[in-house]
Write an enzyme that holds these catalytic residues in place. Structure first.
Site, mmCIF file in Angstrom:
data_model
loop_
_atom_site.group_PDB
_atom_site.id
_atom_site.type_symbol
_atom_site.label_atom_id
_atom_site.label_comp_id
_atom_site.label_asym_id
_atom_site.label_seq_id
_atom_site.Cartn_x
_atom_site.Cartn_y
_atom_site.Cartn_z
ATOM 1 N N ARG A 114 -36.491 2.455 0.204
ATOM 2 C CA ARG A 114 -36.028 3.377 -0.911
ATOM 3 C C ARG A 114 -36.692 3.298 -2.390
ATOM 4 N NH1 ARG A 114 -36.085 6.581 -3.930
ATOM 5 N NH2 ARG A 114 -34.121 7.920 -4.675
ATOM 6 N N TYR A 115 -36.759 2.033 -2.867
ATOM 7 C CA TYR A 115 -37.252 1.499 -3.936
ATOM 8 C C TYR A 115 -38.487 0.604 -3.787
ATOM 9 C CZ TYR A 115 -32.226 2.810 -5.339
ATOM 10 O OH TYR A 115 -30.966 3.043 -5.552
ATOM 11 N N ARG A 118 -38.695 -3.433 -2.841
ATOM 12 C CA ARG A 118 -37.704 -4.030 -1.964
ATOM 13 C C ARG A 118 -37.432 -3.248 -0.666
ATOM 14 N NH1 ARG A 118 -35.417 -2.513 -6.723
ATOM 15 N NH2 ARG A 118 -33.738 -1.368 -6.695
ATOM 16 N N CYS A 127 -20.551 -5.369 12.649
ATOM 17 C CA CYS A 127 -19.692 -6.102 11.982
ATOM 18 C C CYS A 127 -18.279 -6.523 12.240
ATOM 19 C CB CYS A 127 -19.264 -5.023 10.610
ATOM 20 S SG CYS A 127 -20.732 -4.155 9.827
ATOM 21 N N CYS A 131 -15.531 -1.293 7.644
ATOM 22 C CA CYS A 131 -14.694 -0.746 6.549
ATOM 23 C C CYS A 131 -14.468 0.672 6.494
ATOM 24 C CB CYS A 131 -15.371 -1.233 5.184
ATOM 25 S SG CYS A 131 -15.934 -2.989 5.349
ATOM 26 N N CYS A 134 -17.359 2.974 4.889
ATOM 27 C CA CYS A 134 -18.764 2.473 4.943
ATOM 28 C C CYS A 134 -19.701 3.672 4.766
ATOM 29 C CB CYS A 134 -19.035 1.956 6.584
ATOM 30 S SG CYS A 134 -20.406 1.149 6.808
ATOM 31 N N ARG A 136 -22.844 3.612 5.602
ATOM 32 C CA ARG A 136 -23.897 3.565 6.580
ATOM 33 C C ARG A 136 -23.226 3.915 8.152
ATOM 34 N NH1 ARG A 136 -26.864 -1.282 5.395
ATOM 35 N NH2 ARG A 136 -27.516 -0.030 3.705
ATOM 36 N N ASP A 295 -19.101 6.252 -1.832
ATOM 37 C CA ASP A 295 -20.167 7.049 -1.199
ATOM 38 C C ASP A 295 -19.447 8.179 -0.461
ATOM 39 O OD1 ASP A 295 -22.338 6.217 -2.505
ATOM 40 O OD2 ASP A 295 -22.529 4.686 -0.869
ATOM 41 N N ASP A 332 -24.443 6.105 -6.481
ATOM 42 C CA ASP A 332 -25.663 6.637 -5.709
ATOM 43 C C ASP A 332 -25.430 8.042 -5.704
ATOM 44 O OD1 ASP A 332 -27.633 4.634 -4.200
ATOM 45 O OD2 ASP A 332 -25.777 3.660 -4.183
ATOM 46 N N LYS A 339 -29.632 4.906 -7.108
ATOM 47 C CA LYS A 339 -28.606 4.629 -8.139
ATOM 48 C C LYS A 339 -28.641 5.078 -9.625
ATOM 49 C CE LYS A 339 -27.576 0.349 -5.892
ATOM 50 N NZ LYS A 339 -28.740 0.798 -4.742
#
Ligand code: SF4
Length: 413
Positions: A114-115, A118, A127, A131, A134, A136, A295, A332, A339
């Site tokens: 995305r950026y 990185r 996981c 959570c 989440c 994703r 999000d 975001d 962001k």
């Protein structure tokens, strides 16, 4: 003040050595309603959530994390983080399958670019706790685990072939649920790529299963330094004695740590809670990095807060909390906009060559710009422009003769 951190208690039928074994914690994690009822009484809303919402997103929680939940408090913040409830199925004011637009920014499986400088490398979708907020959910918890060999090689090739990428963020899922051998394979492959400077690992294991952090793991992390560990504490009660010992071990081993918390309704949406967490983490040498606006991923409406509330929390802490302990509040932009940070705005007026501010405790003054005629660029900036252009165009440039590890100022004497 030195903080006192509370130790968790294993149930009487569990051996202490099992309790402190991270693999035991993963093996014994309840994954459905029946298994969870062995640990906690549940409300009707939770039972409905567990029966119906796990199609939307998996459920799993470690016995360790369950032991932090106050059983008789139906609104216990840690309960809201970990246990599904009927609210996940309610109509949302905004809801995205992929709020960060990661799918459209994925040039090959498992890589999100995305950026510019990185990439995220999704090395597992597993996981130890799912959570409920989440972001994703489009990838996490779908039994994909470690990449297949061809997927893995394709992802590495993408990183190898883009010399402007200087940082890889291992994410998922939770990379620290992998074995040390799997982790070491990934780290050594990445370290063999000349242009990779920084590796980050995003993990909630120090929070939900701190026994994962042991001497063997930190030996691996030290071997492939510099590795930054991005922890994910959301509430001060998550900082237990076991978690504090894990963080101490990491800090003593030279692993820099930064925390990313998510602002959550009924969990941590109060300045008293945010400051309490940030100060404890700072004491344990973890820099509070981001306070993320939650999000709008599917099923999270009941956990989201208005942006204004986060701004108020930041404003309330401003001037009272050390800059070291202050996270950056960030949202975001939904649908993959990237962001944007949300700092309190102290500006009250502006005009050519000046701005007027009213500070956090009532001091008002102008900042007057210097004479613009005296501005000049640094005399040596051109030396660093080559690498800067490579980084800015990292998504486009496939091969380059520029070597980022060569000091551009080496021949200046
Ligand atoms: S640990 Fe991270 S990836 Fe896993 S469920 Fe929680 S927020 Fe999602």
């Amino acid at each position: 003040m030195k903080f006192q951190f509370r130790a968790t208690q294993a149930r009487s039928d569990v051996l202490a050595q099992d309790w402190m074994d991270w693999r035991w914690q993963l093996r014994k994690s309840p994954k459905n309603l029946k298994e969870l009822l062995n640990f906690l009484p549940l409300s009707e809303a939770e039972i409905t959530g567990l029966v119906n919402s796990t199609e939307l997103f998996s459920f799993r929680v470690t016995p360790y994390y369950l032991s932090l939940i106050i059983p008789h408090d139906p609104e216990d913040p840690l309960r809201r983080i970990a246990l599904p409830r009927a609210d996940e199925l309610c109509k949302a004011t905004q809801s995205f399958f992929d709020p960060l637009g990661e799918i459209k920014n994925s040039p090959v499986n498992r890589i999100i670019h995305r950026y510019s400088d990185r990439v995220l490398f999704l090395i597992t979708d597993f996981c130890s706790v799912y959570c409920r907020y989440c972001t994703r959910k489009h990838f996490t918890g779908q039994e994909q685990a470690f990449p297949q060999r061809n997927e893995y090689e394709q992802a590495l090739d993408y990183i190898r072939n883009h010399p402007g990428i200087c940082e890889v963020i291992l994410s998922g899922g939770d990379p620290l649920t992998l074995s040390n051998a799997q982790l070491e394979k990934v780290l050594s492959d990445l370290r063999a790529i000349e242009h990779i400077e920084i590796i980050r690992i995003g993990s909630r294991m120090p929070v939900v299963c701190p026994m994962r952090i042991d001497q063997e793991l930190v030996a691996v992390l030290k071997k492939y330094k510099p590795i930054y560990l991005m922890t994910h504490f959301n509430h001060p009660r998550e900082v237990t004695l076991e978690a504090s010992q894990a963080l101490e071990l990491l800090a003593d081993s030279g692993v820099p740590m930064m925390n990313q918390m998510v602002l959550l309704n009924g969990v941590n949406n109060h300045a008293a809670i945010v400051q309490a967490l940030c100060r404890r983490l700072l004491y344990l040498r973890v820099k509070p990095y981001y306070l993320f606006q939650c999000d709008p991923s599917q099923g999270t409406d009941y956990l989201r807060t208005p942006i204004e509330q986060g701004e108020q929390i930041m404003r309330e802490m401003w001037g009272h909390l050390s800059g070291l302990a202050m996270p950056v509040f960030s949202v975001d932009i939904p649908n993959g906009g990237g962001k944007t940070t949300l700092a309190p705005n102290f500006e009250t007026a502006r005009g050519p060559g000046y701005r007027t501010y009213l500070g956090w405790d009532g001091v008002s003054c102008d900042y007057i710009d210097p004479n613009p005629d005296q501005l000049l660029p640094p005399s040596d900036y051109a030396l660093y422009e080559v690498e800067w252009n490579l980084i800015k165009n990292a998504k486009k440039i496939k091969n380059s003769s520029v070597n980022l590890s060569v000091d551009p100022a080496a021949n200046l004497d």
